[in-house]
Design a protein around this motif. Sequence first.
Motif, PDB file in Angstrom:
ATOM      1  N   THR A 224       0.791  -1.274   0.099  1.00  0.00           N
ATOM      2  CA  THR A 224      -0.135   0.196   0.045  1.00  0.00           C
ATOM      3  C   THR A 224       0.842   1.387  -0.118  1.00  0.00           C
ATOM      4  O   THR A 224       1.991   1.042   0.637  1.00  0.00           O
ATOM      5  CB  THR A 224      -1.019   0.091   1.334  1.00  0.00           C
ATOM      6  OG1 THR A 224      -1.891   1.226   1.167  1.00  0.00           O
ATOM      7  CG2 THR A 224      -0.143   0.011   2.583  1.00  0.00           C
ATOM      8  N   ASN A 225       0.425   2.268  -0.796  1.00  0.00           N
ATOM      9  CA  ASN A 225       1.187   3.534  -0.813  1.00  0.00           C
ATOM     10  C   ASN A 225       2.401   3.523  -1.772  1.00  0.00           C
ATOM     11  O   ASN A 225       3.176   4.489  -1.746  1.00  0.00           O
ATOM     12  CB  ASN A 225       1.491   4.176   0.685  1.00  0.00           C
ATOM     13  CG  ASN A 225       1.648   5.567   0.623  1.00  0.00           C
ATOM     14  OD1 ASN A 225       0.960   6.348  -0.004  1.00  0.00           O
ATOM     15  ND2 ASN A 225       2.649   6.174   1.103  1.00  0.00           N
ATOM     16  N   GLY A 227       2.557   3.658  -4.983  1.00  0.00           N
ATOM     17  CA  GLY A 227       2.401   4.325  -6.246  1.00  0.00           C
ATOM     18  C   GLY A 227       1.775   3.701  -7.325  1.00  0.00           C
ATOM     19  O   GLY A 227       1.823   3.890  -8.402  1.00  0.00           O
ATOM     20  N   LYS A 228       1.020   2.635  -6.941  1.00  0.00           N
ATOM     21  CA  LYS A 228       0.362   2.083  -8.197  1.00  0.00           C
ATOM     22  C   LYS A 228      -0.604   2.847  -8.621  1.00  0.00           C
ATOM     23  O   LYS A 228      -0.806   3.079 -10.027  1.00  0.00           O
ATOM     24  CB  LYS A 228      -0.488   0.930  -7.501  1.00  0.00           C
ATOM     25  CG  LYS A 228       0.209  -0.028  -6.727  1.00  0.00           C
ATOM     26  CD  LYS A 228      -0.605  -1.422  -5.976  1.00  0.00           C
ATOM     27  CE  LYS A 228      -1.456  -0.818  -5.038  1.00  0.00           C
ATOM     28  NZ  LYS A 228      -0.608   0.007  -4.053  1.00  0.00           N
ATOM     29  N   SER A 229      -1.573   3.761  -8.202  1.00  0.00           N
ATOM     30  CA  SER A 229      -2.377   4.370  -8.887  1.00  0.00           C
ATOM     31  C   SER A 229      -1.792   5.463  -9.614  1.00  0.00           C
ATOM     32  O   SER A 229      -2.215   5.979 -10.718  1.00  0.00           O
ATOM     33  CB  SER A 229      -3.642   5.089  -7.776  1.00  0.00           C
ATOM     34  OG  SER A 229      -4.218   4.120  -7.131  1.00  0.00           O
ATOM     35  N   THR A 230      -0.634   6.017  -8.897  1.00  0.00           N
ATOM     36  CA  THR A 230      -0.149   7.123  -9.711  1.00  0.00           C
ATOM     37  C   THR A 230       0.671   6.489 -10.869  1.00  0.00           C
ATOM     38  O   THR A 230       0.291   7.170 -12.033  1.00  0.00           O
ATOM     39  CB  THR A 230       1.345   7.421  -8.919  1.00  0.00           C
ATOM     40  OG1 THR A 230       0.811   7.933  -7.756  1.00  0.00           O
ATOM     41  CG2 THR A 230       1.921   8.849  -9.649  1.00  0.00           C
ATOM     42  N   ALA A 248      -5.637   3.949  -0.010  1.00  0.00           N
ATOM     43  CA  ALA A 248      -6.229   5.057  -0.896  1.00  0.00           C
ATOM     44  C   ALA A 248      -7.395   4.324  -1.912  1.00  0.00           C
ATOM     45  O   ALA A 248      -8.443   4.819  -2.122  1.00  0.00           O
ATOM     46  CB  ALA A 248      -5.103   5.990  -1.484  1.00  0.00           C
ATOM     47  N   THR A 249      -6.624   3.110  -2.296  1.00  0.00           N
ATOM     48  CA  THR A 249      -7.648   2.688  -3.347  1.00  0.00           C
ATOM     49  C   THR A 249      -8.015   1.375  -2.693  1.00  0.00           C
ATOM     50  O   THR A 249      -7.388   0.632  -2.062  1.00  0.00           O
ATOM     51  CB  THR A 249      -6.513   2.087  -4.600  1.00  0.00           C
ATOM     52  OG1 THR A 249      -5.895   3.157  -5.124  1.00  0.00           O
ATOM     53  CG2 THR A 249      -7.412   1.503  -5.703  1.00  0.00           C
ATOM     54  N   LYS A 340       9.729   5.594  -7.025  1.00  0.00           N
ATOM     55  CA  LYS A 340      10.027   6.709  -6.269  1.00  0.00           C
ATOM     56  C   LYS A 340      11.673   6.919  -6.354  1.00  0.00           C
ATOM     57  O   LYS A 340      12.277   7.132  -5.181  1.00  0.00           O
ATOM     58  CB  LYS A 340       9.610   6.727  -4.861  1.00  0.00           C
ATOM     59  CG  LYS A 340       7.920   6.381  -4.740  1.00  0.00           C
ATOM     60  CD  LYS A 340       7.274   6.583  -3.482  1.00  0.00           C
ATOM     61  CE  LYS A 340       5.938   6.134  -3.389  1.00  0.00           C
ATOM     62  NZ  LYS A 340       5.434   6.469  -2.085  1.00  0.00           N
ATOM     63  N   ASP A 342      13.199   9.119  -7.579  1.00  0.00           N
ATOM     64  CA  ASP A 342      13.664  10.482  -7.362  1.00  0.00           C
ATOM     65  C   ASP A 342      13.874  10.861  -5.702  1.00  0.00           C
ATOM     66  O   ASP A 342      14.578  11.785  -5.799  1.00  0.00           O
ATOM     67  CB  ASP A 342      12.425  11.286  -7.731  1.00  0.00           C
ATOM     68  CG  ASP A 342      10.938  10.920  -7.117  1.00  0.00           C
ATOM     69  OD1 ASP A 342      10.638   9.681  -6.845  1.00  0.00           O
ATOM     70  OD2 ASP A 342      10.213  11.869  -6.711  1.00  0.00           O
ATOM     71  N   SER A 358      10.433   6.784 -11.676  1.00  0.00           N
ATOM     72  CA  SER A 358       9.712   7.580 -10.892  1.00  0.00           C
ATOM     73  C   SER A 358       8.095   7.845 -11.477  1.00  0.00           C
ATOM     74  O   SER A 358       8.182   8.647 -12.589  1.00  0.00           O
ATOM     75  CB  SER A 358      10.295   8.814 -10.581  1.00  0.00           C
ATOM     76  OG  SER A 358       9.354   9.758  -9.816  1.00  0.00           O
TER      77      SER A 358
HETATM   78  N1  LIG Z   1       8.603  11.053  -4.758  1.00  0.00           N
HETATM   79  C1  LIG Z   1       7.755  10.178  -5.174  1.00  0.00           C
HETATM   80  N2  LIG Z   1       6.301  10.045  -4.748  1.00  0.00           N
HETATM   81  C2  LIG Z   1       5.519   9.345  -5.511  1.00  0.00           C
HETATM   82  C3  LIG Z   1       5.988   8.537  -6.578  1.00  0.00           C
HETATM   83  N3  LIG Z   1       5.115   7.884  -6.955  1.00  0.00           N
HETATM   84  C4  LIG Z   1       3.768   7.982  -6.128  1.00  0.00           C
HETATM   85  N4  LIG Z   1       4.439   9.070  -5.215  1.00  0.00           N
HETATM   86  C5  LIG Z   1       3.432   9.334  -4.006  1.00  0.00           C
HETATM   87  O1  LIG Z   1       3.137   8.079  -3.069  1.00  0.00           O
HETATM   88  C6  LIG Z   1       1.670   8.309  -2.289  1.00  0.00           C
HETATM   89  C7  LIG Z   1       1.006   7.135  -2.639  1.00  0.00           C
HETATM   90  O2  LIG Z   1       0.578   7.014  -4.168  1.00  0.00           O
HETATM   91  P1  LIG Z   1      -0.580   6.310  -4.712  1.00  0.00           P
HETATM   92  O3  LIG Z   1      -0.523   6.092  -6.259  1.00  0.00           O
HETATM   93  O4  LIG Z   1      -1.739   6.799  -4.006  1.00  0.00           O
HETATM   94  O5  LIG Z   1       0.026   4.737  -3.981  1.00  0.00           O
HETATM   95  P2  LIG Z   1      -1.010   3.467  -4.152  1.00  0.00           P
HETATM   96  O6  LIG Z   1      -0.040   2.264  -4.349  1.00  0.00           O
HETATM   97  O7  LIG Z   1      -2.094   3.403  -5.095  1.00  0.00           O
HETATM   98  O8  LIG Z   1      -1.558   3.383  -2.895  1.00  0.00           O
HETATM   99  P3  LIG Z   1      -2.859   2.767  -2.219  1.00  0.00           P
HETATM  100  O9  LIG Z   1      -3.846   2.808  -3.207  1.00  0.00           O
HETATM  101  O10 LIG Z   1      -3.296   3.417  -0.892  1.00  0.00           O
HETATM  102  O11 LIG Z   1      -2.357   1.289  -1.983  1.00  0.00           O
HETATM  103  C8  LIG Z   1       1.226   9.671  -3.217  1.00  0.00           C
HETATM  104  O12 LIG Z   1       1.551  10.751  -2.211  1.00  0.00           O
HETATM  105  C9  LIG Z   1       2.034   9.801  -4.346  1.00  0.00           C
HETATM  106  O13 LIG Z   1       2.193  11.307  -4.773  1.00  0.00           O
HETATM  107  C10 LIG Z   1       7.135   8.609  -7.081  1.00  0.00           C
HETATM  108  O14 LIG Z   1       7.823   8.315  -8.127  1.00  0.00           O
HETATM  109  N5  LIG Z   1       8.080   9.657  -6.441  1.00  0.00           N
END
Ligand SMILES: Nc1nc2c(ncn2[C@@H]2O[C@H](COP(=O)(O)OP(=O)(O)OP(=O)(O)O)[C@@H](O)[C@H]2O)c(=O)[nH]1
Length: 445
Positions: A224-225, A227-230, A248-249, A340, A342, A358
């Motif tokens: 979780t967190n 960056g999958k959705s990003t 978040a998802t 990430k 970066d 990233s």
């Molecule tokens: N610095 C940085 N932050 C990132 C990167 N990719 C995602 N993030 C940040 O990481 C956080 C989580 O991103 P999400 O895309 O919501 O992650 P997720 O895996 O979908 O999370 P869940 O749905 O909660 O499991 C957000 O604040 C993003 O902006 C990256 O490449 N670099």
Amino acid sequence: MNEEKREGDRRPLVEDYLGTRARVYGTEQAILVGVDLEGHNEDLLGELESLADTAGIPTLATVVQNRFRPDGATFIGKGKTEEVGALADEVGADVVIFNNDLSPGQARNLEEALGRKVIDRTQLILDIFAQRAATKEAKLQVELAQLRYLLPRLRGWGEALTHAGAGIGTRGPGETKLEIDRNKIHRRIHAIEKRLRTASDERAERRKLREKSDVPQVALVGYTNSGKSTLLNQLSGADAFVENKLFATLDTLVRRGPVAAGREALFIDTVGFIRDLPHQLVPAFAATLEAARYADLILHIVDVARPSAVDDFHSVEETLQKEVFSKGDERPPVLNVLNKIDIAPDFAIREFEGVAISAKEGLHLDVLREQISSLVYSGDRELVLLVPYTALRSLPLFRAKGRVEIVDYVADGARVRGRFSNDEVATAEAAGCRITSLSSATPAA
Ligand SMILES: Nc1nc2c(ncn2[C@@H]2O[C@H](COP(=O)(O)OP(=O)(O)OP(=O)(O)O)[C@@H](O)[C@H]2O)c(=O)[nH]1
Ligand SMILES: [Mg+2]
């Protein structure tokens, strides 16, 4: 509350039984308690604090204890319980959240001794899911998880609940009442399971349609967190919900995006995993687990900037192994995506095998697309085809932007170069196309 009224829903059974324990409320503030049974965890409560934050609960103080074996009655022992109680008074905490799983008896004893609400990590995660579940299906899955959590705890919590009404000499609810309650919960569990099976059948139908469409399916899984959705948004131009909070998802989402000239894939965003995933929660991951099981390719997104990246990685692998591919079925290939970069130190990135990117800054996404494409379109061959003019106009294959390059025009058609699958070649040949040469990848005769 409002939402329940709007839907005309009855009050969930779970809350009847767990009472205020079923939920942490936005106005509460917490003390976190963790027992380090292995005695070497530096950041024992970091994740629990993120979870509390996600649930809207600020952390006022943390208490860590090293001990080899939990105390049977209170998990942390009498002395430590007093210490936690004094600290809770001092900082004004309403709720004490334990990082370890408590038995129903332990939770009850602690609640009595501390004079405040006591919940464990599993319950906190269940609560986050309950707060955030948006679709009907997600809500049902969470309710199912909560009821499964509740069932073995019925006796303990039930006692507190029925104390007032209990007659002289009765200790806790009679077996009859317990039986009735259990039956009620079992019936509800069966009803939910039935509705979820329908939902799962519908997903299977949709999946079949997608398979027919011949576009490969790529599941984005990970902690979780991470960056999958990003990443989904970057790869497909979608607008999935992104937030720096855990979970978040809570629903899968499918979006289409290009991976090579004229070649697309379906990207599936999923619910993130977490270590020691409470077993009761597995149903809430049904759609995610199916997405991984039936994918043509799994992208395992790793947040390499997290100090616990290696552990996170293994707990995701373990969950996939345990919950998805239990019966030695054929596994789709897995490509690790180190995200990430970066903000991650180089040494952390070097711990893993995979494509470093990233998602947020859009770094190396072209490399990622190339690798995805070579994995899901591995059967492609580079060919030059002679295409009759009619077929050139009618076949979608030749109309898709970027799929083929025209070599020249001859009397009976155009010669085009491109990468084609066997199926596409068959379709083209049926429409009157002819292979005129093979690419350099094929050894010359
Ligand atoms: N610095 C940085 N932050 C990132 C990167 N990719 C995602 N993030 C940040 O990481 C956080 C989580 O991103 P999400 O895309 O919501 O992650 P997720 O895996 O979908 O999370 P869940 O749905 O909660 O499991 C957000 O604040 C993003 O902006 C990256 O490449 N670099
Ligand atoms: Mg997400």
